[in-house]
Design a protein around this motif. Structure first.
Motif, mmCIF file in Angstrom:
data_model
loop_
_atom_site.group_PDB
_atom_site.id
_atom_site.type_symbol
_atom_site.label_atom_id
_atom_site.label_comp_id
_atom_site.label_asym_id
_atom_site.label_seq_id
_atom_site.Cartn_x
_atom_site.Cartn_y
_atom_site.Cartn_z
ATOM 1 N N LEU A 196 -4.722 8.645 4.622
ATOM 2 C CA LEU A 196 -4.297 8.765 3.233
ATOM 3 C C LEU A 196 -5.475 8.610 2.278
ATOM 4 C CD1 LEU A 196 -0.958 6.718 3.334
ATOM 5 C CD2 LEU A 196 -1.183 9.191 3.026
ATOM 6 N N LYS A 197 -6.367 7.671 2.589
ATOM 7 C CA LYS A 197 -7.527 7.469 1.727
ATOM 8 C C LYS A 197 -8.476 8.656 1.760
ATOM 9 C CE LYS A 197 -7.731 2.447 1.413
ATOM 10 N NZ LYS A 197 -8.588 1.242 1.557
ATOM 11 N N THR A 223 3.109 8.102 12.684
ATOM 12 C CA THR A 223 2.555 9.072 11.734
ATOM 13 C C THR A 223 1.442 9.913 12.339
ATOM 14 O OG1 THR A 223 3.045 7.522 9.951
ATOM 15 C CG2 THR A 223 1.546 9.331 9.448
ATOM 16 N N ILE A 267 5.002 11.102 4.987
ATOM 17 C CA ILE A 267 4.976 9.898 5.827
ATOM 18 C C ILE A 267 6.419 9.462 6.078
ATOM 19 C CG2 ILE A 267 4.209 7.497 5.990
ATOM 20 C CD1 ILE A 267 1.967 9.529 6.073
ATOM 21 N N ASP A 309 -0.581 13.778 3.872
ATOM 22 C CA ASP A 309 0.220 13.897 2.654
ATOM 23 C C ASP A 309 1.213 12.731 2.616
ATOM 24 O OD1 ASP A 309 1.762 14.544 0.499
ATOM 25 O OD2 ASP A 309 2.346 16.543 1.214
ATOM 26 N N HIS A 310 1.103 11.878 1.591
ATOM 27 C CA HIS A 310 1.957 10.687 1.553
ATOM 28 C C HIS A 310 3.432 11.034 1.450
ATOM 29 C CE1 HIS A 310 1.708 11.584 -2.770
ATOM 30 N NE2 HIS A 310 2.827 10.894 -2.879
ATOM 31 N N THR A 311 3.764 12.225 0.973
ATOM 32 C CA THR A 311 5.175 12.616 0.858
ATOM 33 C C THR A 311 5.787 12.932 2.221
ATOM 34 O OG1 THR A 311 4.574 14.956 0.531
ATOM 35 C CG2 THR A 311 4.780 13.563 -1.429
ATOM 36 N N SER A 338 9.271 2.742 8.193
ATOM 37 C CA SER A 338 7.955 2.233 8.554
ATOM 38 C C SER A 338 8.052 1.195 9.652
ATOM 39 C CB SER A 338 7.274 1.611 7.331
ATOM 40 O OG SER A 338 6.102 0.937 7.707
ATOM 41 N N THR A 378 -3.209 5.872 9.725
ATOM 42 C CA THR A 378 -2.430 6.394 8.593
ATOM 43 C C THR A 378 -3.084 6.016 7.266
ATOM 44 O OG1 THR A 378 -0.374 6.240 9.860
ATOM 45 C CG2 THR A 378 -0.178 6.367 7.470
ATOM 46 N N ASN A 409 -7.506 11.679 2.303
ATOM 47 C CA ASN A 409 -6.717 12.878 1.961
ATOM 48 C C ASN A 409 -6.492 13.801 3.154
ATOM 49 O OD1 ASN A 409 -6.451 12.176 -0.809
ATOM 50 N ND2 ASN A 409 -8.524 12.974 -1.190
#
Length: 494
Positions: free
Chosen positions: A269-270, A295, A279, A275-277, A283, A265, A272
């Protein structure tokens, strides 16, 4: 104090004040009654003694109530019930072959076994510092093991059936009991090559075992069946909505699975790729008991964990059926069932590692190879319990107690198998030594860094994942040992 003080105080209050029909419905506290009926009756019995120490502890509405008298009573009740554990250890020592030459009593297998069980670091901190009643429950299990080793099969079956209705986590090792009793008690004779003599099957013995199981189950669950509350009891005993992992990650396969998902994950994210929205908000590193979705990797369901557990257990069960090899084979299967369930079970508690460590103690004094596996599993499993004691005053206590037990375990087993060059190879030794810098980082260095405020779960994650590697290795090594031990015998018989 740990939350388990409030858990058991609440159960004392529930069973003391409410009728049987409300025991598994009462929900004033978040710590609802979720143990089988025999344990509820155990709390009921304790409550009639507790009222003489502090009646206020028995008021259901007194949430998080603590007093010196309450804590004293709870501590005292654990010590008193541990008498059963002491007796069970004595019976297990009687089953051990003590003919191995020894210069003095301190090097005798029976003495070493007694110390490894009675002075077990994990059981000591879980029951007498963190607070639970595992001692007398493990006493029931070890006593049932001793009775099977003594060929007192019906007593062993009765004790284990009673144990299951005290705490249902022992269903982990039920396959070992079931297969061993069927193979060695219900079949009364073998052929010359060790295979089953089908004509020796005893319907009387099967009937007796069935009666024991049915009578114990009827005594435990019968009243709730009459009241029409059995589904409610079952829902309390198996709360699948609590999620895959416990708040303190058990060092098993799912800890590694979660860590890989988290790493993927972060990488996604790093780069791209994610999409962080999108996730999931729940957690897996939040440290809470809850359901969550993975995820990147597929999310795990209770059914998936059940299938994995059954697959992991099957080889050990087959070995026990086709080549029982007496009590030793039974103990090997019991440990493997416990470890397999720990590795792949749903919502496994970190304390469940003791279910494998304690019976493995009986094997550790018999062969050097088993002693090596025991040292790996015990050191790793006990270290994984450190997060249970998280206050600063408890830090030197847990470190000192574990050091004492670990040093004794290594020195005593080394002296017992002095003819062996090494109980551990160099890679295993390096792995265990690395627990020291891991503890220094988690307890001393990390709290001083600015990361603590943003990533408070990191020490627990590192401890769980690193210990999961050791537990997985011990599980695989024991499995390989058992299978290789059986295969040559099978080929020779053919």
């Amino acid at each position: 104090y740990s939350t388990d003080f409030e858990v058991h105080r609440n159960w004392l209050a529930i069973t003391h004040n409410l009728p049987l029909s409300q025991w598994y419905y009462e929900a004033t506290s978040e710590w609802t009654l979720d143990y089988p009926p025999f344990f509820a009756w155990f709390e009921y019995a304790l409550s009639h003694v507790a009222k003489y120490f502090d009646p206020q502890m028995l008021v259901i509405e007194n949430l998080n109530y603590t007093s010196r008298a309450t804590i004293f009573f709870q501590r005292l009740s654990v010590i008193f019930t541990d008498l059963l554990f002491i007796y069970a250890v004595h019976e297990c020592c009687r089953c051990v072959n003590g003919k191995r030459a020894a210069k003095d009593i301190l090097e005798k297998p029976t003495f070493i076994l007694a110390v490894l069980l009675l002075w077990n670091f994990g059981l000591l901190i879980v029951d007498h510092i963190h607070f639970q009643y595992n001692g007398f429950l493990f006493g029931l299990m070890l006593l049932s093991v001793a009775r099977l080793c003594q060929k007192r099969y019906l007593e062993g079956a009765l004790l284990f059936a009673v144990l299951l209705h005290f705490k249902h986590i022992y269903v982990y090792v039920a396959p070992a009991y079931g297969i061993y009793l069927l193979r060695c008690y219900c079949f009364t004779a073998n052929n010359a090559d060790g295979s089953l003599k089908w004509r020796s099957f005893s319907f009387l013995h099967v009937t007796l075992l069935g009666l024991i199981v049915c009578l114990v189950s009827a005594l435990s669950l019968g009243p709730f069946l009459v009241l029409g509350q059995l589904p409610q009891v079952i829902s309390r005993l198996f709360p699948f909505k609590r999620g895959l992992c416990h708040a303190y990650w058990a060092p098993n396969f799912w800890a590694l699975y979660n860590a890989v998902d988290k790493a993927l994950t972060v990488l996604g994210l790093k780069c791209n790729f994610l999409d962080h929205t999108k996730i999931p908000k729940a957690s897996m590193t939040g440290g809470l008991v809850q359901e969550f979705q993975h995820t990147v990797l597929p999310s795990v369901t209770p059914l998936a964990t059940l299938i994995c557990t059954v697959i992991a257990i099957l080889p050990s069960v087959f070995c026990l059926w086709f080549k029982p090899q007496g009590p030793r084979g039974f103990l090997q299967c019991l440990v493997l069932c416990a470890l397999s369930s720990f590795m792949f079970g749903w919502h496994v508690h970190e304390k469940a590692i003791l279910l494998a460590i304690l019976p493995l103690s009986l094997l550790s004094i018999q062969r050097a190879k088993d002693a090596g596996i025991y040292l790996i599993l015990t050191t790793t499993g006990h270290f994984s319990l450190f997060p249970l004691l998280f206050t600063p005053p408890e830090l030197p206590i847990k470190i000192l107690l574990m050091l004492l037990f670990t040093v004794y375990s290594f020195s005593s087993l080394k002296s017992l198998f002095r003819r062996e060059k090494h109980l551990l190879n160099w890679l295993e030794t390096i792995y265990l030594i690395q627990l020291v810098p891991l503890e220094i980082f988690c307890e001393i260095i990390f709290p001083l860094t600015p990361w603590k405020g943003h990533f408070p779960f990191v020490p627990l994650l590192l401890t769980s994942v690193y210990c999961a590697l050791g537990v997985t290795y011990a599980w695989l090594k024991l499995y390989v040992s058992v299978l290789t031990e059986r295969i040559p015998v099978r080929q020779k018989a053919e």
